[in-house]
Design a protein around this motif. Structure first.
Motif, PDB file in Angstrom:
ATOM      1  N   SER A 250       0.821  -1.212   0.000  1.00 25.54           N
ATOM      2  CA  SER A 250       0.000   0.000   0.000  1.00 25.54           C
ATOM      3  C   SER A 250       0.858   1.266   0.000  1.00 25.54           C
ATOM      4  N   LEU A 251       2.143   1.120   0.262  1.00 28.75           N
ATOM      5  CA  LEU A 251       3.123   2.187   0.050  1.00 28.75           C
ATOM      6  C   LEU A 251       4.310   1.589  -0.693  1.00 28.75           C
ATOM      7  N   VAL A 252       4.937   2.395  -1.544  1.00 29.43           N
ATOM      8  CA  VAL A 252       6.135   1.940  -2.258  1.00 29.43           C
ATOM      9  C   VAL A 252       7.228   2.992  -2.074  1.00 29.43           C
ATOM     10  N   PRO A 253       8.494   2.563  -1.971  1.00 32.58           N
ATOM     11  CA  PRO A 253       9.584   3.515  -1.741  1.00 32.58           C
ATOM     12  C   PRO A 253       9.883   4.345  -2.985  1.00 32.58           C
ATOM     13  N   LEU A 254      10.369   5.565  -2.748  1.00 31.26           N
ATOM     14  CA  LEU A 254      10.707   6.499  -3.820  1.00 31.26           C
ATOM     15  C   LEU A 254      12.137   7.000  -3.643  1.00 31.26           C
ATOM     16  N   LEU A 255      12.715   7.496  -4.736  1.00 32.49           N
ATOM     17  CA  LEU A 255      14.027   8.154  -4.699  1.00 32.49           C
ATOM     18  C   LEU A 255      15.053   7.304  -3.959  1.00 32.49           C
ATOM     19  N   GLU A 256      15.060   6.007  -4.260  1.00 32.24           N
ATOM     20  CA  GLU A 256      15.915   5.081  -3.519  1.00 32.24           C
ATOM     21  C   GLU A 256      17.401   5.269  -3.797  1.00 32.24           C
ATOM     22  N   GLU A 257      17.733   5.964  -4.887  1.00 33.91           N
ATOM     23  CA  GLU A 257      19.147   6.193  -5.188  1.00 33.91           C
ATOM     24  C   GLU A 257      19.749   7.303  -4.326  1.00 33.91           C
ATOM     25  N   TYR A 258      18.912   7.956  -3.535  1.00 29.10           N
ATOM     26  CA  TYR A 258      19.377   9.016  -2.637  1.00 29.10           C
ATOM     27  C   TYR A 258      19.369   8.511  -1.195  1.00 29.10           C
ATOM     28  N   SER A 259      20.373   8.933  -0.444  1.00 28.84           N
ATOM     29  CA  SER A 259      20.443   8.575   0.977  1.00 28.84           C
ATOM     30  C   SER A 259      19.669   9.587   1.806  1.00 28.84           C
TER      31      SER A 259
END
Length: 293
Positions: A250-259
């Motif tokens: 129901s939620l998905v991660p975003l901008l995973e290439e950023y710490s």
């Protein structure tokens, strides 16, 4: 005169800057506290406190006397606790400040086993995200999520707290997914009221500090996570709040290439040469619990 009682009364008034508050904490009448302080001042032939209609101020002589007496009372408390430790099972009240969301999700489930193990210890828990003053408010311990600043307090690092930026699939289908932190200004973001209004992202040596377009602001992370799962916007929250939503999809991660910034959970208590046995039991128990996680 019971000089020890008078010294305790004076120290409590000096700490609280109020006869009324000191009397309440000591379980005495205001008149008795005032009498003890007056007798102490007469015996010393020195003014320790300046009383006005609005407040109580500690004199220069009072500050000097307080520093010495406070140390003596602390040593006496430690001596009493040492004897209690050798003669009794751990007992007494522990007053603890616990973060609201982490406390209810992660700390509360651990407390039953502790209380079964130590039936004579009583826990007084305050769940909330305000920064309590441990000594002034008479807390024995505090659990805090932070990047701990230097202080005179003792801090035990229990575990890391990692963050994640995420949104619901429904929201992303309607608005698209940001590919760079700067694009958050074009999206609806749900922000936590008790932290820096800017969100920090890093990629290598490059840092991006952005002010998200906040369409909803709250002081409760779980409320924000629920709103995000219902398609209202993008959030940056700790994993412990959103992991169930991520697992369910129901939620998905975003901008995973950023710490993202990371924090730690600390168990904090006032600097003492000797901890009361009941407090030491709780400290050791918490450390053991988090080593297993």
């Amino acid at each position: 005169m019971d000089q020890l009682s008078a010294i305790r009364a004076f120290c409590k008034v000096a700490e609280q800057q109020s006869f009324t508050k000191a009397a309440k904490q000591l379980g005495m009448s205001v008149a008795m506290v005032s009498k003890l302080v007056n007798i102490l001042e007469k015996s010393l032939d020195a003014r320790l406190l300046m009383r006005t209609t609005r407040r109580v101020n500690v004199t220069e002589a009072g500050h000097l006397y307080y520093e010495k007496c406070h140390a003596i009372l602390s040593e006496l408390e430690q001596a009493n606790a040492l004897i209690s430790q050798h003669s009794q099972q751990p007992s007494g009240r522990i007053k603890i400040s616990v973060p609201m969301d982490f406390g209810t999700l992660k700390i509360a489930p651990l407390l039953t086993d502790f209380l079964v193990r130590y039936p004579d210890i009583h826990l007084d828990l305050e769940y909330g995200d305000r920064l309590v003053a441990l000594v002034e408010e008479e807390f024995d311990l505090a659990l805090r999520i932070s990047t701990l600043a230097d202080s005179s307090l003792i801090a035990r690092n229990l575990c890391p707290i990692t963050m994640v930026t995420c949104a619901s699939p429904d929201y992303l289908a309607r608005h698209g997914a940001p590919t760079h932190p700067s694009q958050l200004a074009e999206h609806s973001c749900l922000t936590y009221a008790l932290t820096d209004p800017e969100w920090l992202f890093t990629q290598g040596k490059q840092a991006y500090r952005v002010r998200p377009n906040s369409t909803m602001r709250a002081n409760n992370g779980r409320a924000l996570a629920l709103a995000a799962s219902q398609g209202l916007g993008i959030i940056m929250q700790p994993h412990f709040i959103v992991d169930d939503y991520l697992a369910q999809g129901s939620l998905v991660p975003l901008l995973e290439e950023y710490s993202l910034p990371h924090f730690n959970l600390y168990l904090i208590y006032p600097h003492r040469h000797f901890l009361p046995n009941r407090v030491k039991c709780f400290v050791d128990y918490m450390e053991a619990c988090f080593k297993k996680l």
